[in-house]
Design a protein around this motif. Structure first.
Motif, PDB file in Angstrom:
ATOM      1  N   THR A  87      42.565 -14.444 -56.169  1.00 16.35           N
ATOM      2  CA  THR A  87      41.590 -15.398 -55.629  1.00 16.35           C
ATOM      3  C   THR A  87      40.429 -15.593 -56.605  1.00 16.35           C
ATOM      4  OG1 THR A  87      40.377 -13.669 -54.452  1.00 16.35           O
ATOM      5  CG2 THR A  87      42.099 -14.811 -53.217  1.00 16.35           C
ATOM      6  N   LEU A  90      41.471 -17.913 -59.732  1.00 14.19           N
ATOM      7  CA  LEU A  90      41.559 -19.324 -59.358  1.00 14.19           C
ATOM      8  C   LEU A  90      40.182 -19.925 -59.064  1.00 14.19           C
ATOM      9  CD1 LEU A  90      44.743 -19.156 -57.093  1.00 14.19           C
ATOM     10  CD2 LEU A  90      44.570 -20.153 -59.378  1.00 14.19           C
ATOM     11  N   ALA A  91      39.393 -19.226 -58.225  1.00 12.66           N
ATOM     12  CA  ALA A  91      38.091 -19.777 -57.820  1.00 12.66           C
ATOM     13  C   ALA A  91      37.129 -19.843 -58.999  1.00 12.66           C
ATOM     14  CB  ALA A  91      37.501 -18.940 -56.700  1.00 12.66           C
ATOM     15  N   ALA A  94      37.793 -22.864 -61.128  1.00 14.48           N
ATOM     16  CA  ALA A  94      37.263 -24.103 -60.556  1.00 14.48           C
ATOM     17  C   ALA A  94      35.757 -24.213 -60.820  1.00 14.48           C
ATOM     18  CB  ALA A  94      37.549 -24.163 -59.060  1.00 14.48           C
ATOM     19  N   THR A 113      25.436 -15.483 -49.853  1.00 14.76           N
ATOM     20  CA  THR A 113      26.058 -14.506 -48.952  1.00 14.76           C
ATOM     21  C   THR A 113      25.965 -13.083 -49.507  1.00 14.76           C
ATOM     22  OG1 THR A 113      28.265 -14.676 -49.934  1.00 14.76           O
ATOM     23  CG2 THR A 113      27.751 -16.202 -48.134  1.00 14.76           C
ATOM     24  N   LEU A 121      28.500  -8.228 -40.903  1.00 18.67           N
ATOM     25  CA  LEU A 121      29.807  -8.843 -40.701  1.00 18.67           C
ATOM     26  C   LEU A 121      30.723  -7.992 -39.819  1.00 18.67           C
ATOM     27  CD1 LEU A 121      30.431  -9.668 -44.472  1.00 18.67           C
ATOM     28  CD2 LEU A 121      29.110 -10.984 -42.817  1.00 18.67           C
ATOM     29  N   ASN A 125      33.836  -9.605 -37.503  1.00 21.83           N
ATOM     30  CA  ASN A 125      35.133  -9.396 -38.145  1.00 21.83           C
ATOM     31  C   ASN A 125      36.059  -8.558 -37.274  1.00 21.83           C
ATOM     32  OD1 ASN A 125      34.606 -10.943 -40.333  1.00 21.83           O
ATOM     33  ND2 ASN A 125      34.087  -9.254 -41.706  1.00 21.83           N
ATOM     34  N   ALA A 147      38.964 -11.151 -51.351  1.00 21.53           N
ATOM     35  CA  ALA A 147      38.132 -12.104 -52.092  1.00 21.53           C
ATOM     36  C   ALA A 147      36.730 -11.529 -52.162  1.00 21.53           C
ATOM     37  CB  ALA A 147      38.113 -13.466 -51.403  1.00 21.53           C
ATOM     38  N   ILE A 152      33.973 -13.236 -58.308  1.00 16.69           N
ATOM     39  CA  ILE A 152      34.037 -14.640 -58.754  1.00 16.69           C
ATOM     40  C   ILE A 152      32.889 -14.937 -59.709  1.00 16.69           C
ATOM     41  CG2 ILE A 152      33.840 -17.061 -58.004  1.00 16.69           C
ATOM     42  CD1 ILE A 152      35.252 -16.189 -55.383  1.00 16.69           C
TER      43      ILE A 152
ATOM     44  N   PHE B  15      42.253 -27.137 -54.509  1.00 21.60           N
ATOM     45  CA  PHE B  15      43.467 -26.342 -54.647  1.00 21.60           C
ATOM     46  C   PHE B  15      43.162 -24.956 -55.240  1.00 21.60           C
ATOM     47  CE2 PHE B  15      46.571 -25.036 -57.908  1.00 21.60           C
ATOM     48  CZ  PHE B  15      47.641 -24.681 -57.111  1.00 21.60           C
ATOM     49  N   TYR B  16      42.313 -24.942 -56.263  1.00 23.53           N
ATOM     50  CA  TYR B  16      41.964 -23.672 -56.905  1.00 23.53           C
ATOM     51  C   TYR B  16      41.089 -22.793 -56.015  1.00 23.53           C
ATOM     52  CZ  TYR B  16      43.922 -24.897 -61.436  1.00 23.53           C
ATOM     53  OH  TYR B  16      44.785 -25.185 -62.445  1.00 23.53           O
ATOM     54  N   LEU B  17      40.249 -23.436 -55.218  1.00 25.16           N
ATOM     55  CA  LEU B  17      39.297 -22.669 -54.403  1.00 25.16           C
ATOM     56  C   LEU B  17      39.875 -22.235 -53.072  1.00 25.16           C
ATOM     57  CD1 LEU B  17      36.122 -24.828 -55.069  1.00 25.16           C
ATOM     58  CD2 LEU B  17      36.419 -22.434 -55.700  1.00 25.16           C
ATOM     59  N   PRO B  19      42.389 -20.344 -51.789  1.00 25.02           N
ATOM     60  CA  PRO B  19      42.626 -18.954 -51.373  1.00 25.02           C
ATOM     61  C   PRO B  19      41.327 -18.171 -51.168  1.00 25.02           C
ATOM     62  CG  PRO B  19      43.946 -19.515 -53.310  1.00 25.02           C
ATOM     63  CD  PRO B  19      43.021 -20.664 -53.072  1.00 25.02           C
ATOM     64  N   ALA B  20      40.410 -18.251 -52.137  1.00 23.17           N
ATOM     65  CA  ALA B  20      39.163 -17.501 -52.028  1.00 23.17           C
ATOM     66  C   ALA B  20      38.346 -17.979 -50.837  1.00 23.17           C
ATOM     67  CB  ALA B  20      38.348 -17.631 -53.314  1.00 23.17           C
ATOM     68  N   LEU B  21      38.261 -19.307 -50.679  1.00 24.97           N
ATOM     69  CA  LEU B  21      37.437 -19.841 -49.589  1.00 24.97           C
ATOM     70  C   LEU B  21      38.034 -19.536 -48.220  1.00 24.97           C
ATOM     71  CD1 LEU B  21      36.007 -23.243 -50.853  1.00 24.97           C
ATOM     72  CD2 LEU B  21      34.922 -21.001 -50.741  1.00 24.97           C
ATOM     73  N   VAL B  23      39.612 -16.773 -47.342  1.00 19.21           N
ATOM     74  CA  VAL B  23      39.222 -15.393 -47.016  1.00 19.21           C
ATOM     75  C   VAL B  23      37.711 -15.293 -46.802  1.00 19.21           C
ATOM     76  CG1 VAL B  23      39.181 -13.007 -47.840  1.00 19.21           C
ATOM     77  CG2 VAL B  23      41.185 -14.433 -48.277  1.00 19.21           C
ATOM     78  N   LEU B  24      36.929 -15.842 -47.733  1.00 21.73           N
ATOM     79  CA  LEU B  24      35.471 -15.744 -47.613  1.00 21.73           C
ATOM     80  C   LEU B  24      34.972 -16.516 -46.398  1.00 21.73           C
ATOM     81  CD1 LEU B  24      34.480 -16.142 -51.377  1.00 21.73           C
ATOM     82  CD2 LEU B  24      34.323 -14.063 -50.002  1.00 21.73           C
ATOM     83  N   VAL B  26      36.527 -17.056 -43.512  1.00 20.18           N
ATOM     84  CA  VAL B  26      36.819 -16.346 -42.262  1.00 20.18           C
ATOM     85  C   VAL B  26      36.063 -15.027 -42.172  1.00 20.18           C
ATOM     86  CG1 VAL B  26      38.638 -15.239 -40.893  1.00 20.18           C
ATOM     87  CG2 VAL B  26      39.082 -17.415 -42.045  1.00 20.18           C
ATOM     88  N   PHE B  27      35.987 -14.284 -43.289  1.00 23.39           N
ATOM     89  CA  PHE B  27      35.477 -12.919 -43.201  1.00 23.39           C
ATOM     90  C   PHE B  27      34.077 -12.706 -43.772  1.00 23.39           C
ATOM     91  CE2 PHE B  27      40.121 -12.373 -42.967  1.00 23.39           C
ATOM     92  CZ  PHE B  27      40.182 -11.721 -41.747  1.00 23.39           C
ATOM     93  N   THR B  28      33.478 -13.741 -44.364  1.00 26.98           N
ATOM     94  CA  THR B  28      32.108 -13.581 -44.858  1.00 26.98           C
ATOM     95  C   THR B  28      31.172 -14.655 -44.305  1.00 26.98           C
ATOM     96  OG1 THR B  28      32.976 -12.619 -46.891  1.00 26.98           O
ATOM     97  CG2 THR B  28      30.675 -13.248 -46.916  1.00 26.98           C
ATOM     98  N   ILE B  29      31.537 -15.921 -44.504  1.00 26.28           N
ATOM     99  CA  ILE B  29      30.610 -16.990 -44.129  1.00 26.28           C
ATOM    100  C   ILE B  29      30.543 -17.177 -42.612  1.00 26.28           C
ATOM    101  CG2 ILE B  29      30.072 -19.450 -44.400  1.00 26.28           C
ATOM    102  CD1 ILE B  29      31.530 -19.195 -47.178  1.00 26.28           C
TER     103      ILE B  29
END
Lengths: 274, 297
Positions: A87, A90-91, A94, A113, A121, A125, A147, A152, B15-17, B19-21, B23-24, B26-29
């Motif tokens: 993750t 990729l991120a 971008a 964050t 959290l 969670n 992630a 990142i 597309f690149y973001l 997977p990270a987004l 997870v983040l 759901v579990f962070t933001i």
């Protein structure tokens, strides 16, 4: 500066004194873990147990399923680390190499964050995982940790330091973005990825509060959770407790000694803007 | 790669973001906001997921809970006990470890070892070191004529025990950051001071220390936040409890108890937001102090 104020001997003396204090708990753990039960509570202590009772380690394994805990920890650590690397690569690509609407806003939001303590959290969670039916599964121990904004951010810095001309050269050769990232950028930035992976692995291996909360059954415990449960089971059998602690500590010490340069560099870099 | 944002580049980035987004998100933001909302649930039914009334009841509850104040007091004591001592010691050690002398690399390894060590596991070891009758610590103290201290069994010594362990654990990380900060300072300044016949102490106090201010600020912020969130040590040292007569109850331990043992989710969420607010304010305060010192020299 220091050399004007203190002699070489004084410097070594101070550092050795501190060094002994730093190492003492580790040595005390190993020493106690090799003692017979009747040698444990003896003062003055014998630092080198004769003969060494290696069977304490087997005994600890027999009393609690440390083998299972160990396998769990390895699975959770490995998969969380691989997930985070994917993750992150990729991120970060971008954010470093693609111009898109809302890039700065999104990046700032993510950095924001990082200010929030993880404890905030915890409750939502847990409720989310309950809804998903993931409590007491590997998914609960792994997925939320695949992630990391910090990773990142760190990797984006490294990608930005790669000359942009490389991209144009790859373009001319007809490589698409995706191939360019995986075949050129990732190999170039491998040291950074190793560092990120190591920091993640250490954090994941040592994590406690989260695995404590999301595991109910004995079979799903990771090493640190299993160890705290063992403290009540072992009672005052300190030689077994120390052997069990060594199961948790020694793998990371070995990892650290093998990859010291990467780990130290990663932490220094993260602390000081690199 | 692309010089201007386009519709195509937007979708490519998505597309690149993704997977990270995912997870983040759901579990962070999402939980940051949902936790805030949850802390204002005054009357709710978890089984049917219905909220009857929103209000500040949970925060009021915290203000009236003696346990919460106890946790705040203990946490403050712990932070005050750990941070200044750890900062002073680690800066001193970093200055020593910077010398170009043989064997320094080995010393650095030794000092850094506790950083990669599981807090829980090493706390179990310290539990044995702190043992009143057979612990190593009291044995060493007995050489100096100190009678056995009931480290983990008396309410008076619970927090001091935690402080000792936390200082030991945090030194390595702080030393490392100080070393990085020190190596970033150009040597020219110290050489200039040397030419002016400044003593070693003057050179440190008037040259190195002010130039190191950003690093010191960073280390102190990280240390304060870290110390504020102490939990693992408490759990492992006192066998899953908050110490003798709850004398080692810390803020995160309080959150853990409310959430995990009493299933009082809304109060736990409120307490976690108080933790967030306090760490945030402390960071601002340190920033302000840092600025004042920097400009008033």
């Amino acid at each position: 500066m220091v050399r004007d104020a203190l002699s070489k001997g004084t410097i070594y003396l101070l550092l050795s004194l501190g060094g002994v204090l730093m190492l003492l708990p580790f040595l005390w753990m190993l020493s106690t873990s090799l003692k017979a039960p009747n040698q444990v509570a003896v003062l003055p202590p014998a630092w080198v147990p004769v003969p060494p009772h290696w069977e304490n380690y087997a005994e600890a394994l027999r009393m609690a399923p440390f083998g299972r805990y160990f396998v769990n920890s390895v699975i959770v650590t490995t998969l969380s680390t691989i997930g985070e690397l994917l993750t992150t690569i990729l991120a970060a690509y971008a954010f470093a190499r693609i111009r898109f609407w809302g890039r700065e806003v999104l990046f700032s939001l993510l950095l924001g964050t990082m200010m929030v303590p993880g404890e905030v959290l915890l409750v939502p969670n847990y409720l989310t995982l309950t809804k998903l039916g993931w409590i007491d599964t590997y998914a609960a121990l792994i997925v939320p940790w695949t992630a990391s904004v910090f990773a990142i951010f760190l990797y984006r810095q490294h990608l930005l330091s790669v000359p942009r001309e490389l991209g144009y050269a790859a373009r001319v050769d007809g490589a698409g973005d995706f191939r360019f990232l995986w075949e050129i950028l990732v190999p170039i930035t491998k040291p950074a990825l190793v560092t990120i992976a190591l920091l993640k692995a250490i954090g994941s291996w040592n994590a406690f509060l989260w695995p404590l909360i999301v595991t109910n059954s004995r079979e799903m415990r990771t090493l640190p959770v299993g160890l705290t449960a063992f403290t009540t089971e072992a009672g005052t059998a300190y030689e077994l407790l120390m052997a069990a602690s060594a199961f948790v500590i020694v793998p990371m010490v070995v990892l650290f000694l093998l990859f010291q340069r990467h780990i130290v560099e990663g932490i220094s870099r993260a602390g000081i803007k690199g | 790669m692309d010089e201007r944002p386009t519709v195509a580049s937007f979708f490519k980035a998505a597309f690149y973001l993704a997977p990270a987004l995912a997870v983040l998100g759901v579990f962070t933001i999402y939980p940051i906001f949902s936790s805030l909302l949850l802390s204002f649930y005054a009357d709710y039914d978890y089984f049917h997921d219905v909220v009857y009334r929103f209000g500040v009841d949970n925060y009021v509850y915290l203000l009236h809970d003696p346990s919460f104040w106890q946790a705040l007091r203990n946490t403050a004591l712990f932070v005050l006990g750990v941070v200044p001592a750890s900062l002073a010691l680690s800066l001193g050690l970093a200055l020593l470890l910077r010398q170009r002398l043989p064997g320094m690399a080995a010393f650095r390894t030794v000092y850094f070892l506790p950083v990669v060590t599981s807090v829980v596991a090493i706390s179990v070891v310290w539990r044995w070191i702190f043992h009143t009758d057979y612990g190593l610590l009291n044995y060493v103290l007995s050489w100096f004529g100190v009678s056995p201290v009931p480290w983990l069994t008396s309410p008076r010594w619970a927090i001091p025990s935690l402080i000792i362990l936390a200082i030991w654990k945090s030194l390595g990380y702080n030393i490392l950051i100080f070393l990085a900060g020190l190596s970033a300072i150009p040597e020219v300044y110290e050489q200039a001071a040397r030419v002016d016949h400044a003593t070693a102490w003057q050179r440190f106090w008037h040259v190195t220390f002010p130039l190191l201010a950003p690093t010191t600020f960073f280390v102190s912020v990280v240390s304060v936040i870290d110390a504020f969130k102490v939990f693992d040590e408490v759990y492992a040292l006192f066998g899953g409890n908050a110490g003798p007569v709850r004398s080692a109850l810390t803020l995160v331990f309080y959150i853990f108890e409310k959430f995990y043992r009493e299933q009082d989710y809304a109060v736990a969420a409120a307490a976690s937001y108080v933790l967030f607010l306090l760490t945030f304010l402390l960071t601002l305060l340190q920033l302000w102090i840092g600025r004042k010192i920097a400009y008033n020299r």
